[in-house]
Design an enzyme around this catalytic site. Sequence first.
Site, PDB file in Angstrom:
ATOM      1  N   GLY A   1       0.624  -1.295   0.065  1.00 53.31           N
ATOM      2  CA  GLY A   1      -0.076   0.109   0.009  1.00 53.31           C
ATOM      3  C   GLY A   1       0.710   1.362   0.064  1.00 53.31           C
ATOM      4  O   GLY A   1       2.010   1.304  -0.239  1.00 53.31           O
ATOM      5  N   ASP A   2       0.024   2.349   0.324  1.00 53.85           N
ATOM      6  CA  ASP A   2       0.848   3.721   0.568  1.00 53.85           C
ATOM      7  C   ASP A   2       2.252   3.661   1.271  1.00 53.85           C
ATOM      8  O   ASP A   2       2.953   4.351   0.991  1.00 53.85           O
ATOM      9  CB  ASP A   2      -0.037   4.714   0.751  1.00 53.85           C
ATOM     10  CG  ASP A   2      -1.225   4.787  -0.340  1.00 53.85           C
ATOM     11  OD1 ASP A   2      -0.879   4.861  -1.577  1.00 53.85           O
ATOM     12  OD2 ASP A   2      -2.243   5.108  -0.004  1.00 53.85           O
TER      13      ASP A   2
ATOM     14  N   GLU B   1       7.994   4.232   1.683  1.00 60.85           N
ATOM     15  CA  GLU B   1       9.392   3.817   2.113  1.00 60.85           C
ATOM     16  C   GLU B   1      10.322   3.663   0.900  1.00 60.85           C
ATOM     17  O   GLU B   1      11.317   3.866   1.086  1.00 60.85           O
ATOM     18  CB  GLU B   1       9.236   2.409   2.961  1.00 60.85           C
ATOM     19  CG  GLU B   1       8.681   2.659   4.586  1.00 60.85           C
ATOM     20  CD  GLU B   1       9.044   1.472   5.432  1.00 60.85           C
ATOM     21  OE1 GLU B   1       9.937   0.529   4.838  1.00 60.85           O
ATOM     22  OE2 GLU B   1       8.227   1.498   6.317  1.00 60.85           O
TER      23      GLU B   1
END
Length: 123
Positions: free
Chosen positions: A33-34, A39
Amino acid sequence: MISESLTEGPSHAIDITREAIREGADAVVAVGGDGTLHEVVNGFFWGGKPVSKHDSKVPRTTSLGLIPLGTGSDFARTFGWSNDPVDAIERLVKGSRSRIDVGVITKEGGDLHYFINVADIHL
């Protein structure tokens, strides 16, 4: 050659991404996901510039890919992408590319923090 790496904790994707770039990866594909994407984006940078600019042995730039599997997947939705991994893999195989802007925030203490679609601060 394709290799995979699994994260073992917070910020580990940053280190994995930097290592892949230093080793000359053509692309780093975030699967998640976001938060995972965030990262990985931060792994493309170190010391205020792209990782590839730190090492003259890195012969080319590295592309960022995404297989969105997150709960919200805001970044993917911005492009009109679903959370279907088959669709994402087809986009990657076709070589579909988009230029994106990268923002940067200087955190307390001088650390740089990169973002691609949204940034927020908690008061």
